[in-house]
Design an enzyme around this catalytic site. Structure first.
Site, PDB file in Angstrom:
ATOM      1  N   THR A   1       1.458  -0.070  -2.448  1.00 54.80           N
ATOM      2  CA  THR A   1       0.751  -0.954  -3.381  1.00 54.80           C
ATOM      3  C   THR A   1       0.741  -0.418  -4.809  1.00 54.80           C
ATOM      4  O   THR A   1       0.181   0.642  -5.094  1.00 54.80           O
ATOM      5  CB  THR A   1      -0.692  -1.256  -2.959  1.00 54.80           C
ATOM      6  OG1 THR A   1      -0.751  -1.538  -1.564  1.00 54.80           O
ATOM      7  CG2 THR A   1      -1.230  -2.448  -3.735  1.00 54.80           C
TER       8      THR A   1
ATOM      9  N   ARG B   1      11.281  -4.334   3.685  1.00 55.64           N
ATOM     10  CA  ARG B   1      10.073  -4.999   4.177  1.00 55.64           C
ATOM     11  C   ARG B   1      10.237  -6.494   3.965  1.00 55.64           C
ATOM     12  O   ARG B   1      10.570  -6.948   2.866  1.00 55.64           O
ATOM     13  CB  ARG B   1       8.851  -4.495   3.410  1.00 55.64           C
ATOM     14  CG  ARG B   1       7.564  -5.296   3.632  1.00 55.64           C
ATOM     15  CD  ARG B   1       6.434  -4.668   2.821  1.00 55.64           C
ATOM     16  NE  ARG B   1       5.195  -5.417   2.854  1.00 55.64           N
ATOM     17  CZ  ARG B   1       4.695  -6.112   1.835  1.00 55.64           C
ATOM     18  NH1 ARG B   1       5.357  -6.180   0.678  1.00 55.64           N
ATOM     19  NH2 ARG B   1       3.544  -6.749   1.949  1.00 55.64           N
TER      20      ARG B   1
ATOM     21  N   ARG C   1      -9.191 -16.481   1.454  1.00 55.80           N
ATOM     22  CA  ARG C   1      -8.843 -16.821   0.076  1.00 55.80           C
ATOM     23  C   ARG C   1      -9.632 -18.039  -0.398  1.00 55.80           C
ATOM     24  O   ARG C   1     -10.168 -18.800   0.403  1.00 55.80           O
ATOM     25  CB  ARG C   1      -7.338 -17.139  -0.044  1.00 55.80           C
ATOM     26  CG  ARG C   1      -6.425 -15.969   0.305  1.00 55.80           C
ATOM     27  CD  ARG C   1      -4.960 -16.358   0.143  1.00 55.80           C
ATOM     28  NE  ARG C   1      -4.064 -15.271   0.500  1.00 55.80           N
ATOM     29  CZ  ARG C   1      -3.681 -14.314  -0.333  1.00 55.80           C
ATOM     30  NH1 ARG C   1      -4.103 -14.334  -1.581  1.00 55.80           N
ATOM     31  NH2 ARG C   1      -2.861 -13.361   0.062  1.00 55.80           N
TER      32      ARG C   1
ATOM     33  N   LYS D   1      -1.969  -1.106   8.938  1.00 56.23           N
ATOM     34  CA  LYS D   1      -2.253  -1.109   7.500  1.00 56.23           C
ATOM     35  C   LYS D   1      -3.748  -0.842   7.296  1.00 56.23           C
ATOM     36  O   LYS D   1      -4.584  -1.641   7.729  1.00 56.23           O
ATOM     37  CB  LYS D   1      -1.854  -2.446   6.885  1.00 56.23           C
ATOM     38  CG  LYS D   1      -0.359  -2.722   6.949  1.00 56.23           C
ATOM     39  CD  LYS D   1      -0.022  -4.145   6.532  1.00 56.23           C
ATOM     40  CE  LYS D   1      -0.334  -4.414   5.079  1.00 56.23           C
ATOM     41  NZ  LYS D   1       0.052  -5.793   4.689  1.00 56.23           N
TER      42      LYS D   1
END
Length: 476
Positions: free
Chosen positions: A277, A32, A73, A219
């Site tokens: 994860t 990845r 963020r 995802k």
């Protein structure tokens, strides 16, 4: 042979001399490249290095390009980080200078957040480590009260409990990165934070327009994506259960059941699923996993995941090779259990394609006839994907002349790529050649039964229409 595939993220920890070679030897199946970090040149260099290592070792390794998606963020702090005290007032300010955060307020990378929240909403920062309650929204300011305090450093992610943030899944940065993914011939491109099937369709169109042929990975990391899960699965090729942001938005207590539900749905809809994860997070700094991590990986395998993924563990961790070796051991151990090799998948379903029917018939026959191996002569890999939806301990070999297909099947549970090109019109000669390849590979021996699937029209996608059972006779 291990059936569950291992995906590992490339990063600074994998750049050292010989590291990639050792990772491939340890059992790496797919790499990845994370477009949230690094520059395009970094990703190109790393992909070239891993493909070189794979060629030298006689292996096929797939490449998954993971788009960053919307960057919701905090901005940066004057001192790099602050400590927020429980009960204190803290303001998220879309108009605040990007590098001037303090204990009282900080800027936002996603300015539209002020339009997405209302009084009473709960905001979770830094994967839920910091919890804020919105008390008011005024102009550019989201005025909050700190419910759970602690240290907050630069550029930490923001989620809303229950989801619902409006940021588009595909950003301008993603559009540029899709062109990079096409240029490196990525086998898979992952879409971060998709809201619905339209986001998947858009990503596929952009990738094809850029000349890319990779499959699309959705995802699942937004709470709202769960309400349209079936449509997203139908639109995509692969689903990644991205448990970080998803767990923050729906709550940790709900996550295990949701993970099992998603794996079950994806396999029933004949798609591929990755569980991701923090699977081996302690191995970022420790040389062995915790018992909880062992159980986590094993349970995903027992539930039927196609692949398990490593992120920071290999990209930044101290033990990128050992963590793959550990994950390999855990997967193999779980795959010995009967639940991992017995299936009633689609026993009462109708089939829509001839090659799909051949795939299902082959797996049923193999599981009941003690066949040693299945050899699928394939152009696109579709037959082997359908086969891999059936739990079994019988190896499935995707035998194809197409390098693109060989790299694609590296993600399919229980499927192993082999380079093979049909150069004879004789069925009997093809059967002998296929058995010869399996003998050379060491997966069968004299007297074993092998199932071979192929099409009358060799070289045509979706044309598999034949299943043949042959007995291995060494020397013929």
């Amino acid at each position: 042979m291990r059936r569950t595939k291992i995906v590992a993220t490339l990063g600074p920890a994998t750049d050292g001399p010989g590291v990639l070679e050792r990772m491939v030897r340890a059992g790496l199946d797919v790499v990845r490249v994370n477009f949230s970090h690094g520059e395009a040149a970094d990703h190109v260099r790393r992909v070239e290095a891993v493909r070189k290592a794979a060629r030298e070792l006689g292996r096929e390794v797939g490449v998954l390009a993971d788009l960053q998606g919307p960057k919701i963020r905090t901005d940066r702090f004057e001192q790099g980080k602050v400590t927020l005290e429980e009960g204190a007032r803290f303001v998220l300010d879309a108009a605040h200078p990007a590098h001037a955060g303090t204990r009282e307020r900080v800027g936002l990378t996603y300015k539209e957040l002020v339009n997405d929240v209302v009084k009473g909403n709960i905001l979770l920062l830094d994967d839920g480590k910091i919890v804020l309650e919105v008390e008011d929204v005024a102009g550019s300011e989201i005025i909050c009260r700190v419910i759970t305090g602690g240290d907050l450093s630069n550029n930490k992610g923001i989620n809303r409990l229950g989801g619902g943030l409006s940021a588009a899944a595909i950003t301008d940065k993603d559009r540029a990165d899709i062109k990079v993914a096409a240029a490196i011939h990525a086998d898979y491109v992952a879409v971060s934070f998709p809201r619905n099937a339209s986001d998947i369709h858009e990503a596929r169109e952009l990738l094809r327009a850029a000349g890319g042929h990779g499959a699309i990975v959705a995802k699942i990391e937004r709470a709202e994506s769960l309400s349209g899960l079936e449509e997203i699965i139908a639109a995509t090729d692969v689903v990644m259960i991205a448990r970080g942001d998803l767990g923050v938005e729906i709550g940790d207590a709900e996550l295990p059941a949701v993970q099992k539900q998603i794996i079950h749905m994806v396999r029933n809809m004949n798609r591929v699923v990755i569980t991701a994860t923090q699977m081996m997070q302690s191995m970022v700094s420790n040389s062995i996993p915790t018992r909880a991590e062992v159980f986590d990986v094993a349970n995903a395998v027992l539930d039927g995941t196609d692949a398990v993924m490593l992120s920071e563990e290999t990209a930044m961790g101290r033990y990128p090779v050992k963590v793959i070796e550990a994950m390999d051991r855990i997967c193999r151990g779980a795959e010995k259990q009967k639940i991992a090799i017995v299936s009633r998948h689609r026993v009462s379903s109708e089939f829509n394609h001839i090659d799909e029917a051949i795939a299902m018939a082959s797996m049923y026959t193999a599981n009941h006839l003690h066949v040693r191996a299945i050899a699928a002569l394939t152009e696109s890999g579709a037959t082997t994907q359908w086969m891999s939806r059936i739990s079994s301990d019988i190896p499935i070999y995707a035998m194809t002349r197409h390098e693109r297909t060989r790299r694609k099947v590296t993600l399919y549970r229980g499927v192993y790529p082999l380079a093979y090109d049909v150069d004879t019109p004789s069925d009997a000669d093809v059967n002998r050649e296929v058995v010869g390849e399996l003998l050379k590979y060491g997966t069968v021996q004299d007297g074993d039964l092998v199932i071979i699937t192929k099409g009358d029209l060799m070289g045509t996608h979706g044309a598999t229409n034949t299943m043949k059972i042959v007995r291995v006779t060494a020397g013929e």
